[in-house]
Design a protein around this motif. Structure first.
Motif, short mmCIF file in Angstrom:
data_model
loop_
_atom_site.label_atom_id
_atom_site.label_comp_id
_atom_site.label_asym_id
_atom_site.label_seq_id
_atom_site.Cartn_x
_atom_site.Cartn_y
_atom_site.Cartn_z
N ASP A 19 19.49 12.09 -14.09
CA ASP A 19 20.31 13.05 -13.33
C ASP A 19 21.66 12.45 -12.95
OD1 ASP A 19 18.29 14.92 -13.53
OD2 ASP A 19 17.48 14.50 -11.53
N ARG A 22 23.87 12.15 -16.11
CA ARG A 22 24.34 13.47 -16.55
C ARG A 22 25.41 14.01 -15.60
NH1 ARG A 22 24.54 14.38 -21.03
NH2 ARG A 22 22.36 14.19 -21.48
N ALA A 23 25.25 13.76 -14.30
CA ALA A 23 26.24 14.24 -13.33
C ALA A 23 27.56 13.49 -13.47
CB ALA A 23 25.69 14.10 -11.91
N PRO A 26 28.83 14.47 -18.34
CA PRO A 26 27.98 15.48 -19.00
C PRO A 26 27.83 15.28 -20.50
CG PRO A 26 29.74 16.53 -17.71
CD PRO A 26 29.97 15.06 -17.67
N CYS A 59 12.77 15.39 -18.44
CA CYS A 59 13.78 15.61 -17.40
C CYS A 59 14.55 16.89 -17.71
CB CYS A 59 14.75 14.45 -17.32
SG CYS A 59 14.01 12.92 -16.75
N ASP A 60 14.83 17.65 -16.66
CA ASP A 60 15.57 18.90 -16.84
C ASP A 60 16.99 18.68 -17.34
OD1 ASP A 60 13.39 20.37 -15.97
OD2 ASP A 60 14.02 20.33 -13.88
N SER A 61 17.62 17.60 -16.91
CA SER A 61 19.01 17.36 -17.30
C SER A 61 19.13 16.51 -18.56
CB SER A 61 19.77 16.69 -16.15
OG SER A 61 19.16 15.47 -15.82
N GLU A 63 19.37 16.31 -22.21
CA GLU A 63 19.63 17.16 -23.36
C GLU A 63 20.73 16.53 -24.20
OE1 GLU A 63 22.75 20.14 -21.13
OE2 GLU A 63 20.70 20.79 -21.42
#
Length: 91
Positions: A19, A22-23, A26, A59-61, A63
Motif C-alpha cells: 500500500d 503504491r501510494a 502508482p 493485496c487490493d493495491s 496490480e
C-alpha cells in the motif's frame, strides 16, 4: 499470520508495504525484493517466497501499472545458431 519466520515478516507487513509503495508511486512495479527493502530486511532462506508471493497478489493495491498491461514478451529467435556461419569453429 507470520509469512517469513527468518525475518519476522507478517502478512500485515507485506500489505502495508505494498500500500505504501503504491501510494508513493502508482506506476511502480512491486517485487518481493522491493518489499523486503521497504521493510528494511533481506531474504534469508527463501522458503517463504511462495507464500510471500501469494500474499502480495492478494493485496487490493497490488496490480500491474496501466502502461504495462497487455505487453507481450519478445519471442526468441527461431534458430539456435546465434547468427553464426555454417562451419564456424572456435579454434
Amino acid at each position: 499470520m507470520m509469512i517469513c519466520h527468518c525475518m519476522s515478516i507478517s502478512d500485515r507487513d507485506i500489505r502495508s508495504a505494498v500500500d505504501w509503495m503504491r501510494a508513493s508511486d502508482p506506476d511502480t512495479i512491486i517485487t518481493p525484493g522491493k518489499i523486503y527493502r521497504a521493510l528494511g530486511k533481506k531474504t534469508e532462506c527463501g522458503g517463504c517466497l511462495p507464500l510471500f508471493m501469494d500474499t502480495m497478489r492478494q493485496c487490493d493495491s497490488f496490480e500491474v501499472p496501466e502502461i504495462l498491461r497487455g505487453l507481450r514478451r519478445a519471442t526468441p529467435k527461431e534458430t539456435s545458431d546465434e547468427g553464426r556461419r555454417k562451419g564456424y569453429r572456435v579454434p
